[in-house]
Enzyme design. Structure first.
Site, mmCIF file in Angstrom:
data_model
loop_
_atom_site.group_PDB
_atom_site.id
_atom_site.type_symbol
_atom_site.label_atom_id
_atom_site.label_comp_id
_atom_site.label_asym_id
_atom_site.label_seq_id
_atom_site.Cartn_x
_atom_site.Cartn_y
_atom_site.Cartn_z
ATOM 1 N N LYS A 1 -11.788 -4.842 -7.198
ATOM 2 C CA LYS A 1 -12.897 -3.970 -6.796
ATOM 3 C C LYS A 1 -13.039 -3.339 -8.140
ATOM 4 O O LYS A 1 -11.840 -2.679 -8.703
ATOM 5 C CB LYS A 1 -12.572 -3.236 -5.747
ATOM 6 C CG LYS A 1 -13.732 -2.104 -5.538
ATOM 7 C CD LYS A 1 -13.740 -1.568 -3.857
ATOM 8 C CE LYS A 1 -12.602 -0.499 -3.931
ATOM 9 N NZ LYS A 1 -12.460 -0.010 -2.655
ATOM 10 N N ASP B 1 -8.094 -4.226 -3.544
ATOM 11 C CA ASP B 1 -9.106 -3.428 -3.194
ATOM 12 C C ASP B 1 -8.913 -1.937 -3.163
ATOM 13 O O ASP B 1 -9.327 -1.232 -2.458
ATOM 14 C CB ASP B 1 -9.491 -4.140 -1.742
ATOM 15 C CG ASP B 1 -10.758 -3.279 -1.319
ATOM 16 O OD1 ASP B 1 -11.744 -3.276 -1.815
ATOM 17 O OD2 ASP B 1 -10.905 -3.355 -0.063
ATOM 18 N N ASP C 1 0.871 -1.268 -0.078
ATOM 19 C CA ASP C 1 0.142 -0.116 0.070
ATOM 20 C C ASP C 1 1.000 1.184 -0.066
ATOM 21 O O ASP C 1 2.078 1.210 0.256
ATOM 22 C CB ASP C 1 -0.825 -0.043 1.052
ATOM 23 C CG ASP C 1 -2.238 1.166 0.977
ATOM 24 O OD1 ASP C 1 -3.134 0.362 0.628
ATOM 25 O OD2 ASP C 1 -1.966 2.099 1.009
HETATM 26 C C1 LIG Z 1 -10.153 0.526 0.580
HETATM 27 S S1 LIG Z 1 -8.518 0.645 1.045
HETATM 28 C C2 LIG Z 1 -8.111 -0.787 1.038
HETATM 29 C C3 LIG Z 1 -8.743 -1.602 2.396
HETATM 30 C C4 LIG Z 1 -8.171 -3.067 2.484
HETATM 31 N N1 LIG Z 1 -8.616 -3.781 1.582
HETATM 32 C C5 LIG Z 1 -8.604 -3.620 3.533
HETATM 33 O O1 LIG Z 1 -9.335 -4.618 3.938
HETATM 34 O O2 LIG Z 1 -8.108 -2.933 4.871
HETATM 35 C C6 LIG Z 1 -7.921 1.270 -0.423
HETATM 36 C C7 LIG Z 1 -6.261 1.484 -0.344
HETATM 37 O O3 LIG Z 1 -5.953 1.747 -1.603
HETATM 38 C C8 LIG Z 1 -4.377 2.328 -1.196
HETATM 39 N N2 LIG Z 1 -4.125 3.046 -2.721
HETATM 40 C C9 LIG Z 1 -4.494 3.761 -3.486
HETATM 41 N N3 LIG Z 1 -3.904 3.885 -4.664
HETATM 42 C C10 LIG Z 1 -2.553 3.214 -4.297
HETATM 43 C C11 LIG Z 1 -1.678 2.923 -5.183
HETATM 44 N N4 LIG Z 1 -1.413 3.607 -6.308
HETATM 45 N N5 LIG Z 1 -0.734 2.038 -4.630
HETATM 46 C C12 LIG Z 1 -0.993 1.528 -3.500
HETATM 47 N N6 LIG Z 1 -2.047 1.729 -2.732
HETATM 48 C C13 LIG Z 1 -2.848 2.498 -3.207
HETATM 49 C C14 LIG Z 1 -5.228 3.584 -0.453
HETATM 50 O O4 LIG Z 1 -3.785 3.862 0.563
HETATM 51 C C15 LIG Z 1 -6.057 2.456 0.624
HETATM 52 O O5 LIG Z 1 -5.236 2.373 1.725
#
Ligand SMILES: C[S@@+](CC[C@H](N)C(=O)[O-])C[C@H]1O[C@@H](n2cnc3c(N)ncnc32)[C@H](O)[C@@H]1O
Length: 836
Positions: free
Chosen positions: A158, A118, A74
């Protein structure tokens, strides 16, 4: 978990996540997806993209096999999770790929079986913008998946339902053998997110770079002709929780709100466009109108995912708006739609009302049918639980008339039965009771599955009923002494009342004729008496004219019967019925026939169900007799289990009654019969005790047994749960090797497995009764000696065995010297060891 405000605090999955120690409510989405598609349990290496705060990682660690790698990535740091590895990286950057590769090498993983994604981009702004960057992030995840996923691996992502949704689907379909779409219950229905699963990665040697190029993929293609969907009446319109159906295109077709409101064919618009926009100037007053709520605007955004209720809502809104805006609109010359029709509002009202009625009637009907079915099922269940036989005559399962030939009054009815008309009539009449706004055929098809099930059940009950009826018929045909007695009594009574009853019968006949009002005769019934009641003599003669009597006379059997004697005793001392008695019984049977012929014009061959109390009591009596015999036999058998008593019984069985002496004087036989009955080996008290035992067993309700079983099962489940938890905690430990973990878990499960009863070998002693019992095996002395000598003959065997046989010898010696009892006892034990 981050800060959660307002209504989210009340959210079920939020609370559940807290309870289970999950870091995010999103964990439940993965739990539900995995429960449906079971991809975690077979994954030995899992890559979780965009994993913070780590809810999905927690679920993955719990569900993958012990020793699997779970790697989370992440943008933001993820607090450590036992059994998982996490890194801080941007999944869109090439450095991320290098880090993952390095980590894979460190953990000895060549490819991931499962890639999860996700991700939600951290961009604010317009919804369309957000959806696009979300789906672009999906394609980035797909890119990583193509690099790290093992052949036949799984990819879960997702996706936002937007115009790019189908492009994502298209892309995944090129790379995976199967693509599934699901919206788990934990995903809010208000959210546009949906989950797409790519199953069985094809692992192509070369991938067209345009497939993973967002610009190319999302730019769109040629719009195919759209079909108009009947959103209300056509095929069943459900909320499309799975996203757009196959074949639906990604292209948006927008209608202005003004067009929709003032159109003459609103249903056509709803069925052919993907959204309704408020952006054009004509739609601005509609957008700002108080009737245009946020909900309406939200519904208008994406018509393809709406259900029937949503469309109804939109139509209502349109109708109200038309009412509210029509004076202004009417003056507006630019609107061609309104003025043409005399009263379009009324027309809409009509459609809506009709629609509402239709839906309500359908719902009511379905509910009624469901209720009825569940009631019946509950009743059946309750009866089964109480061990009560299901009475097919109740609840309308069984139509009494159905088995009555008398219900067929004439040829017409027969023809109707033949051509199933009766059935159809029944169905029709039943249906006509229900509200009739719906067409019957439609209802029929909707409840087809239920009625199929019902019919099956009905057939089963019918089968049972017929079996019972047949058994009753056979029992009655064979007849018992009591039944014959009753028949005789009935005959005597009949003799007394003959005259008066005859009159009654005639009245009865008249009445029934009148009631029927149909002089046509049942073609299935044959009138055997031709209108004349046969005399007693005629019936007796008819009876004795049967073949069986002719044979008996030929064989001289009837000579046995002496008309002068009151009672004959055969050579074995058994009573023989006299000819007079046989005739009397025959007359009773004949009088029954007369009764039947008097009571009806015709008679049915089908036996009527036994409902009168006398018949019930007769069956009770025979049951009592059965129980008596059974109790006697069992009491006797119980006694025979003891050797002494068994021998006693066997000795007693050699008596004078077994010789069946012939040629004894009559007076002697008579005396013997009166005063010398063979003694039963069991006392009355013993039989009574056995009967009491039966009663106690009978009184034990089936429900209690079921409860006890359920308790046992619950206890076993609890035990298993505990072990599972223990096994999980063992597998979570990092400081133990996998092998020893496996061994420990194996031991846990072995311990919990139900133990086999241990066998004990007991040596049978001459003249001494050996008590057998649960788990005891009685072996004879010869066998023991043989086993021991076999042991002696193998000198090379282990010291333990040697020692044992020596001990056995010692035991024998001491037995000789110091007392037989102790020596033998010891030997017994040794034999046990040697045998085992
Ligand atoms: C909805 S959350 C995920 C929740 C996780 N599946 C859980 O169950 O805890 C979405 C995540 O995507 C991450 N994110 C968004 N863009 C990203 C990227 N380019 N690289 C890595 N992570 C990313 C955000 O930091 C965020 O923490």
């Amino acid at each position: 978990m981050g800060k959660v405000k307002g209504k989210h605090r009340l959210d079920k999955f939020y609370r559940l996540a807290k309870e289970h120690g999950y870091r995010s409510r999103a964990s439940w989405k993965l739990v539900q997806l995995d429960s449906k598609f079971s991809f975690l349990r077979s994954s030995r290496a899992v890559l979780d993209l965009c994993a913070a705060p780590g809810g999905w990682m927690q679920v993955a660690v719990q569900r993958v096999p012990v020793g699997s790698l779970v790697l989370g990535i992440d943008l933001v740091p993820i607090a450590p999770i036992r059994g998982a590895v996490s890194i801080e990286q941007d999944i869109t950057k090439p450095e991320c790929r290098a880090r993952v590769k390095k980590l894979m090498g460190e953990h000895g993983v060549r490819a991931f079986d499962l890639v999860l994604h996700d991700g939600s981009p951290n961009v604010g702004g317009a919804w369309a913008q957000e959806a696009m960057s979300q789906n672009a992030l999906v394609i980035d995840a797909v890119k990583l998946a193509t690099q790290f996923l093992a052949p036949k691996g799984t990819f879960v992502t997702k996706v936002f339902r937007s115009q790019d949704y189908n492009s994502v689907l298209y892309c995944l379909k090129q790379l995976f053998e199967k693509v599934e779409v699901d919206k788990p219950a934990a995903s809010r229905s208000t959210s546009a997110e949906i989950f797409v699963l790519g199953l069985k990665y094809k692992a192509p040697a070369k991938i067209d770079p345009r497939l993973l190029d967002v610009k190319h993929l999302f730019q769109g293609a040629i719009e195919p002709p759209r079909k108009v969907v009947d959103v209300l009446r056509g095929t069943k319109q459900k909320r499309h929780r799975d996203g757009y159906e196959d074949g639906e295109t990604i292209f948006r077709k927008v209608s202005s709100a003004a067009d929709f409101i003032w159109s003459e064919s609103p249903l056509e618009i709803l069925g052919s466009v993907t959204s309704i926009s408020f952006e054009d100037p004509a739609s601005l007053p509609i957008k700002e109108h108080s009737l245009t709520t946020e909900e309406v605007k939200h519904l208008c955004e994406d018509l393809r995912v709406l259900g029937k209720q949503d469309f109804k809502h939109l139509l209502k809104w349109r109708m109200q708006l038309r009412k509210a805006l029509s004076p202004t609109k009417k003056t507006d010359s630019s609107s061609p739609a309104v003025g043409d029709k005399e009263d379009p509002v009324d027309e809409d009202d009509k459609i809506l009302n009709e629609m509402e009625e239709l839906t309500y009637a359908m719902d009511r009907k379905k509910k009624r049918q469901k209720k009825l079915l569940s009631k019946r099922r509950a009743k059946d269940k309750a009866r089964k639980a109480l061990g009560v036989q299901v009475d097919v005559m109740e609840d309308g399962y069984m139509d009494h008339e159905l088995f009555s030939l008398s219900s067929i009054k004439g040829k017409k009815d027969l023809v109707a039965v033949d051509s199933n008309e009766l059935d159809e009539e029944n169905v029709d009449s039943r249906n006509s009771d229900d509200e009739g706004t719906l067409k019957e055929s439609e209802e029929q098809s909707s409840s087809d599955a239920d009625s199929e099930e019902e019919r099956k059940r009905y057939d089963e009950k019918m089968e049972e009923f017929l079996d019972e009826a047949y058994e009753r018929f056979v029992a009655r045909k064979e007849g018992s002494t009591k039944q014959r007695k009753r028949a005789k009594q009935a005959y005597e009574k009949d003799q007394l009342l003959e005259g008066s009853e005859n009159e009654d019968m005639i009245h009865y006949d008249d009445d029934s004729d009148k009631a029927d009002g149909d002089n046509e005769l049942n073609p299935l019934m044959v009138n055997l008496d031709n209108g004349e009641v046969p005399t007693q003599e005629e019936i007796t003669n008819k009876w004795f004219s049967q073949d069986i009597f002719a044979e008996a006379v030929e064989g001289g059997d009837l000579e046995k019967y002496d008309s002068d004697d009151e009672m004959q005793i055969d050579q074995r001392g058994k009573e023989l019925p006299t000819l007079a008695k046989v005739k009397a019984a025959t007359q009773v049977a004949a009088s029954d026939t007369i009764q039947a012929s008097k009571k009806r014009d015709d008679f049915e061959i089908v036996p009527a169900p036994a409902t009168d109390s006398s018949e019930e009591s007769s069956s009770d009596d025979s049951e009592d007799e059965d129980i008596g015999t059974k109790a006697e036999i069992l009491a006797c058998a119980k006694k025979m289990l003891r050797k002494k008593q068994r021998e006693q019984i066997l000795d007693d069985a050699y008596n004078k009654y077994m010789f069946d002496d012939e040629g004894l004087p009559e007076w002697f036989v008579d005396e013997e019969r009166k005063h010398r009955q063979p003694m039963k080996p069991v006392t009355k008290e013993e039989i009574a005790a056995m009967k009491a035992q039966f009663k106690e067993i009978d009184a034990r309700p089936a429900k209690k047994v079921a409860e006890a079983k359920a308790r046992k099962k619950r206890a076993a489940m609890r035990k298993l749960d505990k072990i599972r938890k223990k096994a999980n905690s063992i597998s979570d430990q990092t400081d133990i090797s996998d092998r020893s973990k496996g061994r420990m878990i194996d031991q846990l499960y072995k311990k919990a497995a139900p133990k086999k009863p241990q066998r004990e070998y007991v040596v049978a002693k001459k003249g001494v009764q050996v008590k057998g019992g649960k788990g005891k095996v009685v072996v004879d002395r010869r066998m023991k000696k043989d086993a021991r000598s076999r042991g002696k003959g193998k000198p090379g065997k282990g010291g333990l065995k040697k020692g044992k046989s020596a001990k056995a010898r010692a035991g024998k010696g001491s037995g000789k010297g110091s007392g037989k009892g102790s020596g033998k006892g010891k030997m017994g034990n040794k034999a046990k060891g040697g045998h085992a």
